[in-house]
Write a protein that holds these residues in place. Structure first.
Motif, PDB file in Angstrom:
ATOM      1  N   LYS A  17      -8.988   1.681  -2.074  1.00 46.38           N
ATOM      2  CA  LYS A  17      -8.363   0.510  -2.683  1.00 46.38           C
ATOM      3  C   LYS A  17      -7.195   0.008  -1.839  1.00 46.38           C
ATOM      4  CE  LYS A  17      -9.587   0.976  -7.548  1.00 46.38           C
ATOM      5  NZ  LYS A  17      -9.094   1.030  -8.940  1.00 46.38           N
ATOM      6  N   ARG A  18      -6.433   0.904  -1.277  1.00 44.15           N
ATOM      7  CA  ARG A  18      -5.311   0.482  -0.424  1.00 44.15           C
ATOM      8  C   ARG A  18      -5.824  -0.260   0.806  1.00 44.15           C
ATOM      9  NH1 ARG A  18      -0.423   4.806  -0.969  1.00 44.15           N
ATOM     10  NH2 ARG A  18      -1.113   5.827  -2.865  1.00 44.15           N
ATOM     11  N   LEU A  36      -8.657  -1.924   1.072  1.00 50.14           N
ATOM     12  CA  LEU A  36      -9.170  -3.226   0.648  1.00 50.14           C
ATOM     13  C   LEU A  36      -8.033  -4.185   0.328  1.00 50.14           C
ATOM     14  CD1 LEU A  36     -12.189  -2.159  -1.582  1.00 50.14           C
ATOM     15  CD2 LEU A  36     -12.284  -3.366   0.616  1.00 50.14           C
ATOM     16  N   ARG A  37      -6.966  -3.681  -0.300  1.00 50.05           N
ATOM     17  CA  ARG A  37      -5.808  -4.534  -0.569  1.00 50.05           C
ATOM     18  C   ARG A  37      -5.263  -5.102   0.732  1.00 50.05           C
ATOM     19  NH1 ARG A  37      -3.860  -0.635  -4.530  1.00 50.05           N
ATOM     20  NH2 ARG A  37      -2.280   0.122  -3.090  1.00 50.05           N
ATOM     21  N   LEU A  48      -8.076  -4.076  -7.600  1.00 51.19           N
ATOM     22  CA  LEU A  48      -7.700  -3.279  -6.424  1.00 51.19           C
ATOM     23  C   LEU A  48      -6.345  -2.606  -6.596  1.00 51.19           C
ATOM     24  CD1 LEU A  48      -8.843  -5.697  -3.575  1.00 51.19           C
ATOM     25  CD2 LEU A  48     -10.060  -3.724  -4.523  1.00 51.19           C
ATOM     26  N   PHE A  66      -4.789  -8.833  -6.155  1.00 52.14           N
ATOM     27  CA  PHE A  66      -5.147  -7.418  -6.223  1.00 52.14           C
ATOM     28  C   PHE A  66      -5.414  -6.993  -7.670  1.00 52.14           C
ATOM     29  CE2 PHE A  66      -2.130  -6.736  -2.380  1.00 52.14           C
ATOM     30  CZ  PHE A  66      -3.070  -7.302  -1.534  1.00 52.14           C
ATOM     31  N   LEU A  81      -8.703  -8.484  -9.000  1.00 53.49           N
ATOM     32  CA  LEU A  81      -9.897  -7.881  -8.404  1.00 53.49           C
ATOM     33  C   LEU A  81     -10.023  -6.398  -8.730  1.00 53.49           C
ATOM     34  CD1 LEU A  81      -9.871  -9.510  -4.837  1.00 53.49           C
ATOM     35  CD2 LEU A  81     -11.249 -10.170  -6.829  1.00 53.49           C
ATOM     36  N   CYS A 138       0.782  -1.242   0.000  1.00 48.60           N
ATOM     37  CA  CYS A 138       0.000   0.000   0.000  1.00 48.60           C
ATOM     38  C   CYS A 138       0.814   1.293   0.000  1.00 48.60           C
ATOM     39  CB  CYS A 138      -0.931   0.018   1.223  1.00 48.60           C
ATOM     40  SG  CYS A 138      -2.002  -1.422   1.353  1.00 48.60           S
TER      41      CYS A 138
END
Length: 301
Positions: free
Chosen positions: A230-231, A233-234, A287, A282, A285, A49
């Motif tokens: 997104k970070r 969720l990753r 992400l 990632f 998906l 991230c």
């Protein structure tokens, strides 16, 4: 050595003169910032991230530093303060004391991670956190001052070595062809197992993480940037994968999961998930974005 330990024990007793339940509770909380679980959470955060290349090199450096610390503890086999005077034991550990793992790990991590922060915050974290966390270990009676000094010194040496030699090693590694890139971490992991037979976990996670880095530029060239959502969720998906891969074999295999080979493989899979499996997911998906090919060489560091 006896006189030095006696002096160190007096320092521990002096540090505990102000001991109280609330202070001990605070110290126990602060000392967790130097525990293994903190780095298991922080290293993937940086790699997934914040900065993929810095995270890769930081992960390898911390793993090598941790291995050095574990081996030296067994080599010196020095007792902890509470083993000489049980009255100072506000906490307990299962390993030997010299050098301090908390001191060495925090000095290595925060020293190498300093460039990720704006000045002067990077320098403040690199100097302040290892000092504060190290002092908590003396207060809790699990380390002598000399343990801290040795840990800080070793951590600083690892950071200095990475700063001076890291780019050179990365270029040399990038120049290798084909399976030679995999042979290097395999040889290092084999040497780690030969030198320190007591625990194959560090060798396993080092090999798995390194092997993942070998194939990640082609299979999962992700960017650590993106929106905050997104970070997050990753990180959540990645940590969930770590938890499954770490605990599932223990539940399925029971006591057999502690066997040296099984332990090596289990930790190797966790390491490979961090460097390759999670980034691949990632990208699938949506992400993470794919990173341009011009970033491949540094990722192999």
């Amino acid at each position: 050595m006896g006189a030095m330990l006696d002096w160190g024990l007096e320092v521990v007793r002096f540090a505990q003169r102000a001991a109280s339940p609330w202070l001990t509770a605070v110290v126990r909380g602060v000392t967790l910032l130097g525990a293994e679980w903190f780095f298991l959470a922080a290293l993937p955060l940086v790699y997934w991230c914040v900065d993929r290349r810095r995270g890769a090199r930081l992960g390898l450096l911390v793993l090598l530093s941790a291995f050095c610390n574990a081996w030296l503890k067994v080599f010196f086999a020095q007792p902890r303060p509470y083993q000489l005077d049980p009255s100072v034991g506000l906490a307990r550990e299962t390993s030997y004391g010299l050098p301090s793992g908390h001191a060495q790990a925090t000095a290595t991590f925060w020293g190498a991670a300093a460039p990720l922060f704006r000045r002067p915050w990077g320098l403040a974290l690199a100097l302040g956190l290892p000092l504060i966390i190290g002092l908590t270990r003396v207060y809790l009676g699990v380390h002598f001052p000399t343990d801290l000094l040795a840990g800080w010194a070793l951590g600083a040496l690892f950071v200095l070595a990475e700063a001076r030699l890291g780019d050179r090693i990365a270029r040399g590694f990038a120049a290798l062809r084909g399976q030679l890139r995999l042979a290097v971490p395999a040889a290092i992991a084999l040497a780690m197992n030969a030198v320190y037979e007591q625990d194959t976990s560090l060798a396993g996670v080092f090999f798995g993480f390194s092997a993942g880095l070998v194939y990640a530029p082609a299979a999962a060239p992700f960017s650590a940037g993106g929106t905050a959502a997104k970070r997050c969720l990753r990180y959540l998906f990645g940590v969930a994968g770590v938890a499954v891969l770490y605990f599932a074999p223990k539940l399925l295999l029971g006591a057999a999961a502690a066997a040296p080979l099984a332990r090596f493989l289990r930790y190797g899979i966790v390491g490979a998930w961090g460097s390759l499996g999670a980034p691949w997911l990632f990208l699938r998906l949506g992400l993470a974005e794919r990173e341009p090919e011009n970033g491949v060489q540094s990722a192999n560091a």
